[in-house]
Design a protein around this motif. Structure first.
Motif, PDB file in Angstrom:
ATOM      1  N   HIS A 106       0.875  -1.192   0.000  1.00  0.00           N
ATOM      2  CA  HIS A 106       0.000   0.000   0.000  1.00  0.00           C
ATOM      3  C   HIS A 106       0.899   1.225   0.000  1.00  0.00           C
ATOM      4  O   HIS A 106       1.202   1.781   1.055  1.00  0.00           O
ATOM      5  N   LEU A 107       1.326   1.584  -1.180  1.00  0.00           N
ATOM      6  CA  LEU A 107       2.328   2.641  -1.317  1.00  0.00           C
ATOM      7  C   LEU A 107       1.655   3.974  -1.656  1.00  0.00           C
ATOM      8  O   LEU A 107       0.955   4.089  -2.660  1.00  0.00           O
ATOM      9  N   ASN A 108       1.898   4.986  -0.789  1.00  0.00           N
ATOM     10  CA  ASN A 108       1.333   6.318  -1.064  1.00  0.00           C
ATOM     11  C   ASN A 108       1.934   6.899  -2.338  1.00  0.00           C
ATOM     12  O   ASN A 108       3.136   6.765  -2.583  1.00  0.00           O
ATOM     13  N   LEU A 109       1.097   7.549  -3.114  1.00  0.00           N
ATOM     14  CA  LEU A 109       1.586   8.071  -4.398  1.00  0.00           C
ATOM     15  C   LEU A 109       2.275   9.429  -4.279  1.00  0.00           C
ATOM     16  O   LEU A 109       3.052   9.798  -5.155  1.00  0.00           O
ATOM     17  N   GLU A 110       1.998  10.155  -3.164  1.00  0.00           N
ATOM     18  CA  GLU A 110       2.539  11.531  -3.077  1.00  0.00           C
ATOM     19  C   GLU A 110       4.056  11.557  -3.265  1.00  0.00           C
ATOM     20  O   GLU A 110       4.580  12.331  -4.067  1.00  0.00           O
ATOM     21  N   ASN A 111       4.764  10.681  -2.506  1.00  0.00           N
ATOM     22  CA  ASN A 111       6.229  10.689  -2.610  1.00  0.00           C
ATOM     23  C   ASN A 111       6.701  10.290  -3.994  1.00  0.00           C
ATOM     24  O   ASN A 111       7.662  10.842  -4.524  1.00  0.00           O
ATOM     25  N   LEU A 112       5.996   9.308  -4.577  1.00  0.00           N
ATOM     26  CA  LEU A 112       6.380   8.873  -5.928  1.00  0.00           C
ATOM     27  C   LEU A 112       6.213  10.006  -6.930  1.00  0.00           C
ATOM     28  O   LEU A 112       7.049  10.192  -7.819  1.00  0.00           O
ATOM     29  N   ILE A 113       5.132  10.766  -6.757  1.00  0.00           N
ATOM     30  CA  ILE A 113       4.887  11.878  -7.691  1.00  0.00           C
ATOM     31  C   ILE A 113       5.979  12.937  -7.533  1.00  0.00           C
ATOM     32  O   ILE A 113       6.523  13.437  -8.521  1.00  0.00           O
ATOM     33  N   VAL A 114       6.312  13.247  -6.276  1.00  0.00           N
ATOM     34  CA  VAL A 114       7.353  14.272  -6.038  1.00  0.00           C
ATOM     35  C   VAL A 114       8.685  13.808  -6.617  1.00  0.00           C
ATOM     36  O   VAL A 114       9.354  14.540  -7.355  1.00  0.00           O
TER      37      VAL A 114
END
Lengths: 186, 271
Positions: free
Chosen positions: B142-150
């Motif tokens: 369950h990986l949050n996308l916010e960090n990936l987007i940044v």
């Protein structure tokens, strides 16, 4: 007999002096597509080329040389590939007094060389300015191969522009000689 | 309505933002010639990733991240043959090789690393299939996308800069002629050494990337480092003819080419 045409492209970063270069030798008034500059960072001059500059030199009754100047701003780079089609060679103009544009000049050079690996040379323009970089320092900054010609240039002076064009044509002749030798070896 | 289009028109960052903000669940397929990736999202979080060009090996991931040793890997490969990732994970946790958190954190890292490559794709067809679930036999995260987007946006900016430095991968590399420089004394990492070993005017940068399994951003990063260090320079590949073709010259006979250039020279001289 139908007139034959050949073209040489003059490219380089914004405000390198491409329009001036073509204007110095063109026998017609350069067909320029200049517009007033609206953005602050580019306000080093009043107008800039947005599509292309177009100059002409009639060689004789059946041969004409066209000089095309590319727009200097990166947002018009979609024009570059179109302009590079079928060119005999190209000249990369660099403003010798603005080292902040050298990186972009290098990038433009590589892009054009990738589109069409024709002979080219670098014209170190504005060598008359007191803060102009030395030509050999510009060679190092642009990471030019020792075989690539880099010439001191003052785009407003016809003789200087003529010399640059002649050197490019000499390079083209040399390339033809090399190709001929290769053909003979085969 | 199906969410589909091309990354050329709708950037990957925009797409992820949309999935994240709308808490979407389903599978995002992104295709380029020869490669299809499938990413499963659950409530706007990344749950699973797979790519047709690289099968993710659960045991290899554990070895790469030093959760198990190479000899344990060999032993477990035999013991776990026939088990799916789910079953293998349960076995490894129960046998005390690792913890559930350990397994999940490794998989999150693996999925994120592979998934991040999509940020460097300038184009590619995408479609989102709402409601599609991850395969039963795979472990989901369950990986949050916010960090990936940044991180992705940062990489995209870097990619743009690298692309400005090295606009074409069709060019070749050659060693600079700098007498006295011994390349063996330069501190390079293993990837840079791998690239160095293929530096040859006959190999295009694209070919070196394919041989060393580096993507566009990775190869540009390495070449940029080597250029900055003054070790290599970009040249036209050997064998690529100089484009003095019939397109450039109006006369077809090669013998007339030189005569035409000489006419041009005489004319310029007389201006």
């Amino acid at each position: 007999m139908q007139t034959q045409t050949v073209k040489i492209v003059v490219t380089g970063p914004f405000n390198a002096g491409k329009t001036e270069f073509i204007r110095s030798v063109s026998e017609i008034d350069v067909v320029s597509t200049e517009r007033k500059i609206s953005t602050a960072p580019e306000k080093v001059k009043e107008t800039t080329t947005v599509a292309m500059d177009f100059g002409r030199i009639t060689v004789d009754n059946d041969l004409v040389l066209f000089l095309f100047g590319t727009p200097g701003q990166k947002r018009f780079d979609f024009m570059w590939e179109i302009l590079s089609e079928g060119m005999l060679g190209f000249i990369v103009m660099v403003d010798s007094s603005r080292p902040e544009t050298f990186r972009e000049a290098r990038s433009i050079l590589e892009t054009f060389h990738a589109y069409a690996p024709t002979p080219y040379l670098v014209a170190a323009n504005k060598q008359d300015l007191y803060d102009a970089w030395d030509v050999e320092d510009i060679r190092l900054a642009l990471r030019l191969d020792p075989n690539v010609k880099i010439l001191s240039c003052e785009a407003r002076k016809k003789d200087s522009v003529k010399q640059v064009l002649l050197e490019l044509l000499y390079s083209i002749l040399e390339e033809m000689d090399r190709n001929e030798s290769k053909q003979e070896e085969i | 309505m199906t969410l589909k289009g091309n990354l050329r028109d709708f950037s990957f960052t925009q797409l992820l933002n949309l999935i994240n903000l709308a808490n979407k669940s389903g599978a995002l397929y992104v295709e380029r010639p020869g490669v299809t990736t499938r990413t499963i999202f659950q409530n706007g979080k990344l749950a699973y990733f797979e790519s047709s060009d690289e099968k993710l090996s659960f045991l290899k991931s554990l070895t790469d991240h030093q959760l198990i040793t190479a000899s344990q890997h060999r032993l477990l490969r035999e013991r776990l043959s026939g088990m799916n990732d789910h079953e293998a994970g349960i076995y490894l946790v129960n046998a005390g090789y690792t913890t559930l958190d350990g397994v999940l954190s490794i998989l999150e890292k693996e999925y994120a690393d592979k998934f991040r490559h999509l940020f460097s794709w300038p184009d590619g067809l995408f479609r989102f299939e709402t409601g599609e679930l991850p395969p039963d036999d795979r472990i989901v995260v369950h990986l949050n996308l916010e960090n990936l987007i940044v991180e992705g946006a940062r990489e995209m900016k870097e990619f743009e800069e690298l692309k400005a430095e090295i606009p074409s991968l069709d060019m070749a590399l050659k060693f600079t002629e700098r007498p006295g420089t011994d390349i063996r004394n330069v501190n390079l990492n293993s990837t840079e050494w791998r690239v160095i070993s293929y530096v040859n005017p006959k190999n295009t940068i694209q070919q070196i990337a394919a041989t060393t399994s580096l993507d566009e951003i990775e190869i540009r990063r390495v070449v940029y480092t080597l250029l900055q260090a003054g070790l290599v320079e970009i040249i036209r590949p050997d064998g690529l003819p100089v484009a003095l073709s019939s397109e450039s010259l109006p006369v077809k006979n090669p013998k007339e080419h030189k005569s035409l250039i000489k006419r041009l020279i005489n004319r310029i001289r007389s201006i």
